[in-house]
Write a protein that holds these residues in place. Structure first.
Motif, PDB file in Angstrom:
ATOM      1  N   SER A 582      -4.447 -93.880 -28.912  1.00 28.88           N
ATOM      2  CA  SER A 582      -5.116 -92.593 -29.144  1.00 28.88           C
ATOM      3  C   SER A 582      -5.672 -91.957 -27.883  1.00 28.88           C
ATOM      4  O   SER A 582      -6.090 -90.800 -27.909  1.00 28.88           O
ATOM      5  CB  SER A 582      -6.253 -92.782 -30.144  1.00 28.88           C
ATOM      6  N   GLU A 583      -5.731 -92.705 -26.789  1.00 25.20           N
ATOM      7  CA  GLU A 583      -6.356 -92.247 -25.548  1.00 25.20           C
ATOM      8  C   GLU A 583      -7.817 -91.840 -25.779  1.00 25.20           C
ATOM      9  O   GLU A 583      -8.352 -90.926 -25.142  1.00 25.20           O
ATOM     10  CB  GLU A 583      -5.578 -91.088 -24.921  1.00 25.20           C
ATOM     11  N   ASP A 584      -8.472 -92.567 -26.690  1.00 26.48           N
ATOM     12  CA  ASP A 584      -9.876 -92.290 -27.023  1.00 26.48           C
ATOM     13  C   ASP A 584     -10.792 -92.829 -25.924  1.00 26.48           C
ATOM     14  O   ASP A 584     -10.789 -94.022 -25.631  1.00 26.48           O
ATOM     15  CB  ASP A 584     -10.198 -92.964 -28.359  1.00 26.48           C
ATOM     16  N   ARG A 585     -11.601 -91.963 -25.310  1.00 32.72           N
ATOM     17  CA  ARG A 585     -12.547 -92.346 -24.261  1.00 32.72           C
ATOM     18  C   ARG A 585     -13.990 -92.105 -24.706  1.00 32.72           C
ATOM     19  O   ARG A 585     -14.884 -91.901 -23.888  1.00 32.72           O
ATOM     20  CB  ARG A 585     -12.251 -91.558 -22.987  1.00 32.72           C
ATOM     21  N   PHE A 586     -14.198 -92.162 -26.004  1.00 31.88           N
ATOM     22  CA  PHE A 586     -15.504 -91.807 -26.559  1.00 31.88           C
ATOM     23  C   PHE A 586     -16.628 -92.628 -25.934  1.00 31.88           C
ATOM     24  O   PHE A 586     -17.679 -92.100 -25.563  1.00 31.88           O
ATOM     25  CB  PHE A 586     -15.490 -92.016 -28.081  1.00 31.88           C
ATOM     26  N   ALA A 587     -16.450 -93.939 -25.825  1.00 32.50           N
ATOM     27  CA  ALA A 587     -17.531 -94.795 -25.333  1.00 32.50           C
ATOM     28  C   ALA A 587     -17.935 -94.453 -23.910  1.00 32.50           C
ATOM     29  O   ALA A 587     -19.106 -94.600 -23.535  1.00 32.50           O
ATOM     30  CB  ALA A 587     -17.118 -96.261 -25.423  1.00 32.50           C
ATOM     31  N   LEU A 588     -16.974 -94.011 -23.109  1.00 27.49           N
ATOM     32  CA  LEU A 588     -17.295 -93.624 -21.742  1.00 27.49           C
ATOM     33  C   LEU A 588     -17.996 -92.275 -21.709  1.00 27.49           C
ATOM     34  O   LEU A 588     -18.957 -92.057 -20.959  1.00 27.49           O
ATOM     35  CB  LEU A 588     -16.026 -93.561 -20.898  1.00 27.49           C
ATOM     36  N   GLU A 589     -17.530 -91.377 -22.538  1.00 21.71           N
ATOM     37  CA  GLU A 589     -18.036 -90.005 -22.490  1.00 21.71           C
ATOM     38  C   GLU A 589     -19.377 -89.835 -23.214  1.00 21.71           C
ATOM     39  O   GLU A 589     -20.139 -88.920 -22.911  1.00 21.71           O
ATOM     40  CB  GLU A 589     -16.986 -89.075 -23.090  1.00 21.71           C
ATOM     41  N   ALA A 590     -19.656 -90.713 -24.175  1.00 20.16           N
ATOM     42  CA  ALA A 590     -20.894 -90.589 -24.957  1.00 20.16           C
ATOM     43  C   ALA A 590     -21.914 -91.652 -24.599  1.00 20.16           C
ATOM     44  O   ALA A 590     -22.908 -91.825 -25.313  1.00 20.16           O
ATOM     45  CB  ALA A 590     -20.563 -90.666 -26.449  1.00 20.16           C
ATOM     46  N   PHE A 591     -21.709 -92.361 -23.504  1.00 18.71           N
ATOM     47  CA  PHE A 591     -22.592 -93.478 -23.147  1.00 18.71           C
ATOM     48  C   PHE A 591     -24.042 -93.027 -22.953  1.00 18.71           C
ATOM     49  O   PHE A 591     -24.970 -93.602 -23.536  1.00 18.71           O
ATOM     50  CB  PHE A 591     -22.086 -94.165 -21.881  1.00 18.71           C
ATOM     51  N   ASP A 592     -24.267 -92.022 -22.145  1.00 18.39           N
ATOM     52  CA  ASP A 592     -25.637 -91.591 -21.860  1.00 18.39           C
ATOM     53  C   ASP A 592     -26.385 -91.156 -23.120  1.00 18.39           C
ATOM     54  O   ASP A 592     -27.523 -91.581 -23.342  1.00 18.39           O
ATOM     55  CB  ASP A 592     -25.637 -90.463 -20.822  1.00 18.39           C
ATOM     56  N   PRO A 593     -25.798 -90.306 -23.955  1.00 21.65           N
ATOM     57  CA  PRO A 593     -26.528 -89.912 -25.171  1.00 21.65           C
ATOM     58  C   PRO A 593     -26.805 -91.075 -26.122  1.00 21.65           C
ATOM     59  O   PRO A 593     -27.924 -91.219 -26.612  1.00 21.65           O
ATOM     60  CB  PRO A 593     -25.606 -88.875 -25.818  1.00 21.65           C
ATOM     61  N   ILE A 594     -25.802 -91.897 -26.388  1.00 22.13           N
ATOM     62  CA  ILE A 594     -25.982 -92.932 -27.406  1.00 22.13           C
ATOM     63  C   ILE A 594     -26.828 -94.084 -26.884  1.00 22.13           C
ATOM     64  O   ILE A 594     -27.757 -94.547 -27.556  1.00 22.13           O
ATOM     65  CB  ILE A 594     -24.621 -93.429 -27.922  1.00 22.13           C
ATOM     66  N   VAL A 595     -26.550 -94.582 -25.709  1.00 17.82           N
ATOM     67  CA  VAL A 595     -27.239 -95.762 -25.193  1.00 17.82           C
ATOM     68  C   VAL A 595     -28.581 -95.411 -24.578  1.00 17.82           C
ATOM     69  O   VAL A 595     -29.579 -96.118 -24.769  1.00 17.82           O
ATOM     70  CB  VAL A 595     -26.354 -96.502 -24.176  1.00 17.82           C
ATOM     71  N   GLN A 596     -28.655 -94.304 -23.840  1.00 13.80           N
ATOM     72  CA  GLN A 596     -29.876 -93.958 -23.113  1.00 13.80           C
ATOM     73  C   GLN A 596     -30.703 -92.857 -23.783  1.00 13.80           C
ATOM     74  O   GLN A 596     -31.698 -92.414 -23.238  1.00 13.80           O
ATOM     75  CB  GLN A 596     -29.507 -93.532 -21.686  1.00 13.80           C
ATOM     76  N   TYR A 597     -30.294 -92.435 -24.968  1.00 12.84           N
ATOM     77  CA  TYR A 597     -31.015 -91.424 -25.735  1.00 12.84           C
ATOM     78  C   TYR A 597     -31.038 -90.056 -25.048  1.00 12.84           C
ATOM     79  O   TYR A 597     -31.957 -89.255 -25.277  1.00 12.84           O
ATOM     80  CB  TYR A 597     -32.458 -91.851 -26.030  1.00 12.84           C
ATOM     81  N   ALA A 598     -30.079 -89.761 -24.184  1.00 15.69           N
ATOM     82  CA  ALA A 598     -30.015 -88.424 -23.604  1.00 15.69           C
ATOM     83  C   ALA A 598     -29.687 -87.411 -24.698  1.00 15.69           C
ATOM     84  O   ALA A 598     -28.858 -87.669 -25.571  1.00 15.69           O
ATOM     85  CB  ALA A 598     -28.951 -88.375 -22.506  1.00 15.69           C
ATOM     86  N   SER A 599     -30.344 -86.270 -24.672  1.00 15.76           N
ATOM     87  CA  SER A 599     -30.077 -85.248 -25.682  1.00 15.76           C
ATOM     88  C   SER A 599     -28.786 -84.506 -25.349  1.00 15.76           C
ATOM     89  O   SER A 599     -28.301 -84.528 -24.221  1.00 15.76           O
ATOM     90  CB  SER A 599     -31.252 -84.276 -25.781  1.00 15.76           C
ATOM     91  N   VAL A 600     -28.222 -83.847 -26.360  1.00 15.81           N
ATOM     92  CA  VAL A 600     -26.933 -83.167 -26.226  1.00 15.81           C
ATOM     93  C   VAL A 600     -27.063 -81.760 -26.774  1.00 15.81           C
ATOM     94  O   VAL A 600     -27.532 -81.560 -27.898  1.00 15.81           O
ATOM     95  CB  VAL A 600     -25.828 -83.924 -27.000  1.00 15.81           C
ATOM     96  N   ASP A 601     -26.657 -80.802 -25.995  1.00 20.22           N
ATOM     97  CA  ASP A 601     -26.673 -79.404 -26.422  1.00 20.22           C
ATOM     98  C   ASP A 601     -25.550 -79.181 -27.432  1.00 20.22           C
ATOM     99  O   ASP A 601     -24.371 -79.351 -27.100  1.00 20.22           O
ATOM    100  CB  ASP A 601     -26.470 -78.498 -25.213  1.00 20.22           C
ATOM    101  N   PRO A 602     -25.849 -78.816 -28.684  1.00 15.42           N
ATOM    102  CA  PRO A 602     -24.791 -78.605 -29.679  1.00 15.42           C
ATOM    103  C   PRO A 602     -23.765 -77.572 -29.256  1.00 15.42           C
ATOM    104  O   PRO A 602     -22.580 -77.688 -29.618  1.00 15.42           O
ATOM    105  CB  PRO A 602     -25.566 -78.137 -30.916  1.00 15.42           C
ATOM    106  N   ASP A 603     -24.169 -76.585 -28.485  1.00 13.57           N
ATOM    107  CA  ASP A 603     -23.239 -75.531 -28.091  1.00 13.57           C
ATOM    108  C   ASP A 603     -22.188 -76.027 -27.104  1.00 13.57           C
ATOM    109  O   ASP A 603     -21.180 -75.348 -26.884  1.00 13.57           O
ATOM    110  CB  ASP A 603     -24.004 -74.367 -27.472  1.00 13.57           C
TER     111      ASP A 603
END
Length: 618
Positions: A582-603
């Protein structure tokens, strides 16, 4: 926007504030508590998180090496049943109980007009288990015993209820539940302990043995026994309170028993029971677990005869959620230790949390923690509603539906989170390498303590059968269906569309599974019970996470949406080629928000397949 937590600034998960670092728990309690209750609770939870992260955590490691010891006889050979505790354990108990861990949910704490919901007790237990899951056992049983006495006790038991819920440690007694017998185990109906009424002394006396008695010297112990001519099985069991001290032989009928700081009770004051030995356990060293032989112990009947099993079931609802909260606390502590270690440990030229495989592991550990905590505190909200209704005499369809849904969710909460705690603690040791296997590092103890959680309060098989009973006797599928549909109905953000479609599809498959089992024979239903329990957890939790994601997106932060998407992908989707193609890189791209609680701009989130930008640009 919040950049999240820099775990590299910490050396270990010690001498920190566990409340401040657990934003998952903060989020759930904001949703679970009423606004005014959370406003009152937040500074107190913050203070308790500080206490647990410093004093209680340090003491817990010492207690693990120097736990309670049984001194069954005095120097004259007389039974004294004394359990000797290290001073560090007495200090931990004073700190926890005087912080209101039990008292706050039974009587209005300072600054409030009414008690806090039971969720508050569970939240404090959760934080306590960051440091000592063993000590949480007496805390949970103290709250459970108080709940039973509040509902079923009479005037003779009021002094014990007051002592169980005391905010003053010197006036407090702890609770216990002596349930297991050697020949019975999970088959409670096979219990053989008998109760005889002593006409001369005008009291009940118990005879028999209990095989696993945690918090063995508690003064507020509840035990099941069979009165004369009572029927076999659970229908013939009655509940009794069995004090550590004989209430007819002491000046004060409610004492602290073995925890008296000026020494043990006099032999003539000890109730007629014998503590044979303490179990040599793998973990949970801070709670003394022993074998007790009743030899005519004075006991007080709780409620009506032959109603004991139903009364114990009321206690079990809270005990099982306490077990689940403890599991979440262990997962939280191991995850915290893993994040800190991975941010500081360098291998092959960079911190190991910069390597893709470790990033994926930490992301999935964090998602499991979020999922478990979300589910457990939704179940705790229902239990709190039910208890509030009982105390205020409310009734009606809404109260009934909450009870029926609670009866289904609670055994599943305990079943799923206990196994998760074991798996997470085991992998946390692996992240720490050889250090993780050594007693000097806390992951070793967390795994040993976690391993009892699938056993306490019912094994996975026993709980799975309880799920079937909830469906059959309570028609719990109806409130479950309504709860899932209500949460999915409001999910509308484009970035959640694919996950929503998956959950809706699996929800309808779950309904088909429920209908199938309803039409099958008992043997096949039992064969499928465990799979069904996990299926309910996955679909219900996914619906909860999507609902929370939509709400938080509307408030300007899409972080939980990433958590929800990952949970759905992990538990409800079957990617082709096991995801490799699938070429899924989700864990790399979402590491900061999920692991470190960084917020994400919905837009800045794409509307279809998730994140396409690297995490640094989210």
């Amino acid at each position: 926007m919040d950049d999240g937590i820099d775990y590299g600034r910490y050396e270990e998960g010690r001498n920190v504030n566990y409340w401040e670092l657990d934003r998952t728990l903060q989020r759930e309690l904001r949703r679970t508590y009423a606004d005014e209750a959370f406003e009152w609770a937040e500074p107190r939870l913050e203070a308790f998180g500080e206490t647990v992260g410093h004093v209680i955590a340090d003491n817990a490691d010492y207690i693990d090496d120097h736990g309670p010891e049984l001194e069954p006889y005095n120097k004259h050979g007389e039974i004294q049943n004394r359990v000797r505790y290290p001073a560090e354990q007495v200090e931990n108990e004073r700190l926890a109980y005087e912080a209101g861990i039990v008292a706050d949910v039974f009587e209005a704490p300072p600054g409030r007009d009414e008690p806090m919901p039971l969720s508050h007790n569970l939240a404090m237990q959760y934080l306590l288990c960051y440091a000592d899951p063993g000590f949480d056992c007496p805390v949970a049983m103290t709250a459970g015993a108080a709940l039973v006495l509040e509902r079923f006790g009479d005037e003779s038991l009021e002094p014990y209820l007051e002592a169980l819920t005391s905010r003053d440690y010197d006036g407090l007694i702890e609770g216990a539940m002596f349930l297991t017998e050697k020949q019975g185990g999970s088959d409670v109906g096979a219990n053989e302990t008998r109760a005889e009424y002593d006409e001369e002394s005008e009291c009940w006396r118990l005879y028999g043995e209990k095989w696993f008695c945690s918090n063995v010297d508690a003064e507020g112990t509840l035990a099941l026994a069979r009165t004369e001519d009572a029927p076999e099985g659970t229908a013939g069991l009655s509940m009794f309170l069995v004090p550590h001290a004989d209430p007819d032989r002491v000046d004060d009928s409610v004492t602290k028993g073995g925890l008296l700081e000026d020494g043990p009770l006099a032999p003539e004051e000890v109730n007629d029971q014998r503590y044979r030995r303490l179990k040599d356990k793998l973990g949970t060293i801070s709670v003394p677990t022993g074998e007790v032989e009743f030899t005519g112990a004075t006991a007080i009947l709780v409620g009506e005869e032959e109603n004991g099993f139903r009364q114990m079931a009321e206690m079990l609802n809270l005990e099982r959620l306490s077990n689940a909260a403890a599991s979440c606390g262990i997962v939280g502590r191991v995850l915290l230790e893993s994040k800190i270690y991975a941010a500081n440990r360098e291998a092959f030229g960079k911190p190991i949390d910069q390597h893709p495989l470790m990033r994926a592991d930490l992301v999935d550990m964090a998602v499991d923690h979020e999922a478990a905590t979300t589910y457990v505190f939704e179940a705790s909200r229902l239990l709190s509603e039910r208890e509030r209704a009982e105390r205020t005499g409310q009734n009606g369809d809404k109260v009934d539906d909450a009870y029926r849904l609670m009866r289904l969710l609670i055994p599943i909460a305990k079943l799923r989170t206990a196994r998760m705690a074991v798996d997470t603690a085991s992998y946390g040791m692996e992240i720490h390498g050889g250090n993780g296997y050594v007693n000097d590092f806390v992951t070793n103890r967390m795994l040993r303590d976690a391993q009892v959680l699938p056993i306490w309060e019912g094994t996975e098989n026993v709980l799975s059968l309880d799920v079937l009973r909830a469906l059959e006797r309570e028609d719990a599928h109806e409130p479950l269906r309504e709860a899932i549909e209500d949460r999915l109905e409001g999910v509308s953000h484009p970035t959640l569309a694919d996950s929503l479609e998956t959950v809706e599809s699996e929800y309808h498959e779950l309904l088909t599974a429920l209908a199938t089992l309803a039409g099958e024979d008992v043997e096949y239903a039992q064969l499928s019970a465990k799979r069904l329990a996990h299926y309910v957890f996955d679909v219900f939790t996914a619906a909860l996470l999507l609902d929370r994601s939509q709400s938080e997106i509307e408030d300007g932060d899409a972080r939980t949406a990433l958590v929800a998407k990952r949970f759905v992908a992990n538990e409800l989707e079957e990617p082709e080629g096991r995801g490799i193609t699938s070429e899924d890189r989700f864990a790399l791209e979402a590491f900061d928000p999920i692991v470190q609680y960084a917020s994400v701009d919905p837009d800045r989130l794409p509307g279809v397949d998730g994140i396409e930008n690297p995490s640094g640009s989210i």
